[in-house]
Design an enzyme around this catalytic site. Sequence first.
Site, PDB file in Angstrom:
ATOM      1  N   GLY A  68      -8.099   0.455   1.634  1.00 38.61           N
ATOM      2  CA  GLY A  68      -7.193  -0.279   2.487  1.00 38.61           C
ATOM      3  C   GLY A  68      -6.109   0.575   3.102  1.00 38.61           C
ATOM      4  O   GLY A  68      -6.175   1.805   3.118  1.00 38.61           O
ATOM      5  N   TRP A  72       3.570  -3.396   1.212  1.00 43.71           N
ATOM      6  CA  TRP A  72       4.858  -3.333   0.518  1.00 43.71           C
ATOM      7  C   TRP A  72       4.756  -4.065  -0.798  1.00 43.71           C
ATOM      8  O   TRP A  72       4.078  -5.089  -0.911  1.00 43.71           O
ATOM      9  CB  TRP A  72       5.943  -3.983   1.387  1.00 43.71           C
ATOM     10  N   HIS A  73       5.439  -3.530  -1.813  1.00 44.24           N
ATOM     11  CA  HIS A  73       5.626  -4.225  -3.087  1.00 44.24           C
ATOM     12  C   HIS A  73       7.114  -4.293  -3.383  1.00 44.24           C
ATOM     13  O   HIS A  73       7.865  -3.363  -3.045  1.00 44.24           O
ATOM     14  CB  HIS A  73       4.930  -3.489  -4.233  1.00 44.24           C
ATOM     15  N   ALA A 155      -1.464  -8.494  -4.883  1.00 37.29           N
ATOM     16  CA  ALA A 155      -0.025  -8.705  -4.738  1.00 37.29           C
ATOM     17  C   ALA A 155       0.188 -10.035  -4.039  1.00 37.29           C
ATOM     18  O   ALA A 155      -0.193 -10.203  -2.876  1.00 37.29           O
ATOM     19  CB  ALA A 155       0.600  -7.572  -3.938  1.00 37.29           C
ATOM     20  N   CYS A 171      -1.196  -3.797   6.110  1.00 37.70           N
ATOM     21  CA  CYS A 171      -2.642  -3.687   5.962  1.00 37.70           C
ATOM     22  C   CYS A 171      -3.331  -3.313   7.265  1.00 37.70           C
ATOM     23  O   CYS A 171      -4.527  -3.531   7.424  1.00 37.70           O
ATOM     24  CB  CYS A 171      -3.234  -4.973   5.390  1.00 37.70           C
TER      25      CYS A 171
END
Length: 230
Positions: A68, A72-73, A155, A171
């Site tokens: 991929g 963001w996390h 996520a 993405c």
Amino acid sequence: MDVVTLPGLTDYREGWDLQRRTHESVRGGAPGVTYLLEHDGVYTAGRRTRRDEYPTDGTEVVDVDRGGKITWHGPGQIVAYPVVALRSPVDVVRYVRTLEEAVMDVCATLGLATVRVDGRSGVWFAADGASARRERKVCAIGARVAKGVTMHGLALNCDPDLTAFDTIVPCGIADADVTSLSVEAGRPVTVEEVRPLLASALVEHLAPLVTELTVTDQDTRPPSTTAAVG
């Protein structure tokens, strides 16, 4: 498969190192583990990320070994990292679809109807022509399977600050939006509320795919493969 919740906020690199150590243990025959956690705010880029998809303000990005592109996390987003041995023959696409099904069940429990989008992984809300809202992704999935054992995972946006996605092309998808459970439900939906629902759904859905792995001297196990975030 055990489900372990990490308290507080977890530094991304520390979580990644924990996954790698657990991966080696599971390859050696230890039971699988799924980690549930929240990260400190961080951007991560999979192998297919293009340079023009990175933040333009110099924000640090961690390059990772999943499929991929960039995402963001951070706080308000629950991340699940299953590190489990898959039954042979390993089917990475089926594994990704199983993660999607687990999240879709969680959303249904919250009274939210989600969909899949052809050609894109993850969990989505359908476009709404009446309000001119585009397709909206609530859960990104990015997996890696090495020697039959999984890493990375999903996520799910509960109540994060969605402006964190404004400086990237999430993405690599420019023709859709990112959303959260709170936005779609019209009320606060917290990580604390979602965590037990997600843990239960993952145990239920992954059970048919997971086995114990016995390592042999012969290299008969599947090679490393990745699946996209999207």
